[in-house]
Write an enzyme that holds these catalytic residues in place. Structure first.
Site, PDB file in Angstrom:
ATOM      1  CD  GLU A 169      -6.272   3.302   2.653  1.00 50.63           C
ATOM      2  OE1 GLU A 169      -7.052   3.863   1.854  1.00 50.63           O
ATOM      3  OE2 GLU A 169      -6.266   2.086   2.852  1.00 50.63           O
ATOM      4  NE  ARG A 183      -3.554  -2.598   0.598  1.00 53.74           N
ATOM      5  CZ  ARG A 183      -3.279  -3.747  -0.027  1.00 53.74           C
ATOM      6  NH1 ARG A 183      -2.339  -3.796  -0.966  1.00 53.74           N
ATOM      7  NH2 ARG A 183      -3.961  -4.819   0.258  1.00 53.74           N
ATOM      8  CB  SER A 241      -9.548   1.134   4.920  1.00 55.79           C
ATOM      9  OG  SER A 241     -10.085  -0.061   4.421  1.00 55.79           O
TER      10      SER A 241
END
Ligand code: NAP
Length: 345
Positions: A337, A165, A240
């Protein structure tokens, strides 16, 4: 193309462009519909000394209620070119349309990434991944406008420095992605399927038809409110809100001791990945916590939802309470995030 041809609006609310439906006005909003316009708009904003931000689909963005006293450059160039098993996608293409087209064309490699909101150009930045696939598995080139040198460049996967990520593009505000090229596999079936939740939904591991994988992934995401749907209030989120923490063995041992139980964890190289949603629930922020305007999703503890009539300040207050609560209970610091614009946690 002349700059004056670009669509520009004044005092455009972010709330109209973010999946959270939150955020105040941007002084200028420029819609960039071609690769040339992206380069020209970035170069002219630098030359004018106007502060600017780049946005794509607004699915991973939390904008301040105060908005932004500068220029928003929205990447909205379009176009998909297929040559054999290589697919080049303009950054402004809606990501899920790209996945749907590849599945229809019998091109395997992106099907597990179905149902993800946002634009194709955003996917290499955080190396988007789900259900066992990530874009770094198939990206062979990223075309970008390089702000440092002032022209368009082609980046190799090595230069992108993809990680879990993560990528070099995320850490340096240097490159504006204009297109992404994937090398896929000509096949009607997905292979190497091992992600337990998906394997269970499919009723098999290993291989499965691309269309079945796509349908199951979208169905799974729907159960978690992770497919944007006007009829699903739980989907008014930025996906998220926290990344899943990756802990060293010592950090994991300390966590186990502190909470007096063994958390779910997955080997990640030399380290261990712990689901952030589990930590959040453990710290007392269960599904449905909060409300009525903002709260923890009733479907997935990792998403923070705007149910209407709320503000970014309220959402961030909730995010801080969760981060501080998880730290106090578990000793783990969660990182947000989504990109925060004009705000910090
Ligand atoms: P989930 O499936 O409940 O998993 C939560 C965490 O546990 C993730 O970090 C996931 O790893 C890990 N995990 C679960 N089963 C695993 C296994 N058998 N082996 C190794 N690791 C395992 O997560 P979710 O929140 O519902 O999300 C579903 C999928 O969407 C996940 O793959 C998640 O990573 C992905 N997702 C990606 C993004 C993004 O790209 N920014 C945002 C949201 C969700 P992985 O992360 O390696 O899958």
């Amino acid at each position: 193309m002349a700059l004056k041809a670009m669509l520009r609006t004044l005092d455009e609310p972010f709330a109209r462009h973010t999946t959270l439906k939150l955020g105040g006005p941007a002084r200028e909003w420029w819609l960039l519909e071609s690769t040339a316009e992206i380069g020209q708009a970035v170069a002219s904003s630098e030359a004018d000394g106007v502060p600017f931000v780049i946005v794509g689909g607004g699915s991973n963005l939390v904008a301040s209620d105060r908005g932004f006293a500068g220029r928003v450059l929205q990447v909205a160039n379009r176009g998909i070119a297929i040559r054999g098993d290589e697919v080049t996608v303009a950054a402004g293409e809606p990501w899920d349309d790209v996945v749907g087209l590849c599945v229809d064309e019998g091109l395997a490699g992106l099907e597990c990434l179905s149902g993800i909101p946002g634009t194709a150009g955003a996917t290499p930045i955080q190396n988007v991944g789900a259900y066992g696939q990530e874009v770094a598995d198939t990206i062979i080139a990223v075309d970008a406008f390089d702000r440092r040198v002032g022209h368009h460049v082609k980046l190799s996967p090595k230069e992108c420095a993809f990680a879990y990520r993560d990528s070099a593009l995320k850490h340096e505000a240097r490159w504006v992605v204009t297109s992404v090229t994937f090398a896929l596999e000509r096949s009607r079936a997905a292979s190497g399927l091992t992600y337990p939740e998906l394997v269970k939904a499919l009723g098999r591991s290993g291989e499965a038809p691309l269309a079945d994988v796509r349908a199951k992934v979208i169905a799974l995401r729907r159960t978690k409110g992770m497919v944007i749907d006007a009829n699903d209030p739980e989907s008014c989120s930025a996906g998220s809100f926290f990344t899943n923490p990756v802990l060293t063995f010592d950090e994991l041992s300390r966590l186990e001791k502190r909470i007096e139980t063994k958390p779910p964890c997955y080997a990640h190289g030399e380290s261990w990945k712990v689901p952030a949603a589990w930590l959040i629930e453990r710290a007392g922020f269960g599904k449905g916590y909060g409300g009525p305007r903002v709260g923890v999703s009733r479907k997935h503890a990792l998403a923070l939802v705007h149910y209407g009539g709320g503000t970014t300040s309220e959402l961030l207050e909730l995010a801080r309470a969760i981060r501080d609560g998880v730290l106090a209970r578990t000793g783990v610091t969660l990182q947000n995030e989504p990109v925060l614009l004009g705000e910090s946690l």
